[in-house]
Enzyme design. Structure first.
Site, PDB file in Angstrom:
ATOM      1  N   ARG A   1     -18.312   8.807   3.321  1.00 54.04           N
ATOM      2  CA  ARG A   1     -17.384   8.796   4.452  1.00 54.04           C
ATOM      3  C   ARG A   1     -16.051   9.399   4.042  1.00 54.04           C
ATOM      4  O   ARG A   1     -15.425  10.145   4.796  1.00 54.04           O
ATOM      5  CB  ARG A   1     -17.167   7.363   4.955  1.00 54.04           C
ATOM      6  CG  ARG A   1     -18.386   6.726   5.593  1.00 54.04           C
ATOM      7  CD  ARG A   1     -18.113   5.274   5.951  1.00 54.04           C
ATOM      8  NE  ARG A   1     -17.213   5.154   7.092  1.00 54.04           N
ATOM      9  CZ  ARG A   1     -16.194   4.299   7.157  1.00 54.04           C
ATOM     10  NH1 ARG A   1     -15.912   3.514   6.126  1.00 54.04           N
ATOM     11  NH2 ARG A   1     -15.444   4.237   8.242  1.00 54.04           N
TER      12      ARG A   1
ATOM     13  N   ASP B   1       0.834  -1.200   0.000  1.00 47.97           N
ATOM     14  CA  ASP B   1       0.000   0.000   0.000  1.00 47.97           C
ATOM     15  C   ASP B   1       0.877   1.262   0.000  1.00 47.97           C
ATOM     16  O   ASP B   1       1.657   1.479   0.925  1.00 47.97           O
ATOM     17  CB  ASP B   1      -0.899   0.020   1.232  1.00 47.97           C
ATOM     18  CG  ASP B   1      -1.802  -1.202   1.322  1.00 47.97           C
ATOM     19  OD1 ASP B   1      -1.471  -2.239   0.720  1.00 47.97           O
ATOM     20  OD2 ASP B   1      -2.829  -1.123   2.020  1.00 47.97           O
TER      21      ASP B   1
ATOM     22  N   ASP C   1      -4.807   0.649  -2.167  1.00 51.61           N
ATOM     23  CA  ASP C   1      -4.621   1.817  -1.307  1.00 51.61           C
ATOM     24  C   ASP C   1      -3.468   2.682  -1.812  1.00 51.61           C
ATOM     25  O   ASP C   1      -2.444   2.862  -1.149  1.00 51.61           O
ATOM     26  CB  ASP C   1      -4.423   1.419   0.154  1.00 51.61           C
ATOM     27  CG  ASP C   1      -5.737   1.096   0.853  1.00 51.61           C
ATOM     28  OD1 ASP C   1      -6.803   1.277   0.232  1.00 51.61           O
ATOM     29  OD2 ASP C   1      -5.700   0.644   2.019  1.00 51.61           O
TER      30      ASP C   1
ATOM     31  N   ASN D   1      -9.639  -0.156  -0.047  1.00 51.25           N
ATOM     32  CA  ASN D   1     -10.786   0.525   0.546  1.00 51.25           C
ATOM     33  C   ASN D   1     -10.651   2.048   0.466  1.00 51.25           C
ATOM     34  O   ASN D   1     -11.643   2.769   0.300  1.00 51.25           O
ATOM     35  CB  ASN D   1     -11.002   0.075   2.004  1.00 51.25           C
ATOM     36  CG  ASN D   1      -9.759   0.206   2.859  1.00 51.25           C
ATOM     37  OD1 ASN D   1      -8.675  -0.237   2.480  1.00 51.25           O
ATOM     38  ND2 ASN D   1      -9.901   0.799   4.025  1.00 51.25           N
ATOM     39  N   HIS D   2      -9.426   2.564   0.533  1.00 54.33           N
ATOM     40  CA  HIS D   2      -9.232   4.007   0.382  1.00 54.33           C
ATOM     41  C   HIS D   2      -9.519   4.444  -1.053  1.00 54.33           C
ATOM     42  O   HIS D   2     -10.141   5.487  -1.278  1.00 54.33           O
ATOM     43  CB  HIS D   2      -7.806   4.392   0.783  1.00 54.33           C
ATOM     44  CG  HIS D   2      -7.564   4.331   2.257  1.00 54.33           C
ATOM     45  ND1 HIS D   2      -7.494   5.455   3.056  1.00 54.33           N
ATOM     46  CD2 HIS D   2      -7.391   3.278   3.085  1.00 54.33           C
ATOM     47  CE1 HIS D   2      -7.283   5.102   4.310  1.00 54.33           C
ATOM     48  NE2 HIS D   2      -7.213   3.774   4.351  1.00 54.33           N
TER      49      HIS D   2
ATOM     50  N   ARG E   1     -11.733  -7.454   7.282  1.00 58.17           N
ATOM     51  CA  ARG E   1     -12.123  -7.801   8.648  1.00 58.17           C
ATOM     52  C   ARG E   1     -11.558  -9.181   8.993  1.00 58.17           C
ATOM     53  O   ARG E   1     -10.712  -9.727   8.288  1.00 58.17           O
ATOM     54  CB  ARG E   1     -13.643  -7.770   8.752  1.00 58.17           C
ATOM     55  CG  ARG E   1     -14.227  -6.393   8.426  1.00 58.17           C
ATOM     56  CD  ARG E   1     -15.732  -6.400   8.584  1.00 58.17           C
ATOM     57  NE  ARG E   1     -16.317  -5.201   7.990  1.00 58.17           N
ATOM     58  CZ  ARG E   1     -17.619  -5.020   7.883  1.00 58.17           C
ATOM     59  NH1 ARG E   1     -18.469  -5.930   8.304  1.00 58.17           N
ATOM     60  NH2 ARG E   1     -18.086  -3.913   7.343  1.00 58.17           N
TER      61      ARG E   1
END
Length: 297
Positions: free
Chosen positions: A135, A16, A50, A83-84, A240
């Site tokens: 978000r 990342d 990322d 996710n970023h 997760r």
């Protein structure tokens, strides 16, 4: 670098980057020195996701990666979305979303975050935006954004506190960056991959945070290949406790991931995320088949 791998095509797994252009440049300089310029230029390079946020130079990172095909025309470059990246791409409406857009009624973040982004114009873009985009674009003085996206806004010369920050970011985003972000993959699958530690390996599956452990592999891969966004939380990107390398993925398959903030080079689940976007950590890459670890300065 051992002579055993010196003449075989390299597969380079880059962790990342998180907005650290200087570390990325340093890493590629060290890769060239360690495995040789010719071998690097003909390698398969997989960015594990990322690319954006945290570090000060997201714009520069996207410039560097977007330029690789021109600089190294014989290099195969594959780029996973993390996710970023999901947050930024959905905030900028660069990815198709088939579901999971508005937050559920009474949505409460898992930790303290700024209120979800709301469009300050009359377009009401937030009403159609995926939760992660809202978000990602959220800002409130004194409260930490869930993605540390303030650094990304700043790298494009945009004040993250500007009520019209989405319009300002879109107007500052080069076309090459938009193309790169819109083309990020959810899974990279490579055949003819060699692994000196496991001679039976001949295939690589790379997902940002790992495959889900209990969900059938064919079902996961089909959705990841199509890059379908039908839920608010995409497990293969979020990382997760239910992700990793499923036991039934096949003895010939090596799984590679970033996301988890560690460097793990044993077994058949490689995790390459030593930097995790932190200033004090080095950016790392793993070179196959010899599993050599190369880091930035």
């Amino acid at each position: 670098m051992s002579s055993a791998g010196a003449h075989r095509r390299a597969t380079v797994l880059v962790g990342d980057v998180h907005g650290h252009r200087a570390k990325l440049v340093s890493l590629f300089e060290n890769l060239e020195r360690e495995i040789g310029a010719e071998r690097l230029s003909t390698s398969r390079v997989v960015f594990l996701g990322d690319l954006v946020d945290r570090g000060p130079e997201t714009s520069g990172v996207l410039d560097f990666i977007a330029s690789l095909p021109a600089v190294h025309p014989s290099m195969e470059v594959r780029i996973l979305g993390g996710n970023h990246d999901l947050g930024m791409a959905t905030f900028c409406s660069l990815w198709r979303v088939d579901g999971g857009m508005p937050p559920p009624e009474g949505y409460v973040a898992r930790r303290k975050e700024p209120p979800l982004w709301v469009d300050a114009t009359d377009k009401n873009e937030h009403a159609r935006m995926h939760l992660q985009g809202r978000r990602w674009g959220a800002f409130e003085a004194g409260t930490r954004n869930a993605f540390d996206s303030e650094a990304t806004f700043a790298s494009f010369g945009v004040d993250p506190g500007d009520p019209r920050r989405r319009e300002a970011l879109l107007s500052s985003l080069p076309e090459s960056h938009a193309v790169l972000l819109s083309s990020l993959e959810f899974v990279v699958e490579l055949d003819d991959v060699e692994d000196d530690m496991h001679p039976e390996v001949n295939k690589l599956i790379a997902v940002h945070a790992g495959l889900e452990l209990e969900r059938p592999i064919p079902e996961q891969l089909e959705a990841l290949r199509e890059r379908v966004i039908q839920q608010r939380w995409i497990e293969a990107l979020q990382g997760r406790t239910n992700v990793g390398r499923p036991a039934n993925v096949g003895v010939n398959v090596l799984v590679a991931s970033g996301h988890h903030g560690i460097l793990k080079t044993d077994g058949k689940w490689l995790v390459v995320d030593e930097c995790a976007g932190l200033d004090e950590r080095q950016l790392a890459a793993v070179v196959l088949p010899e599993r050599a670890v190369v880091k930035s300065h």
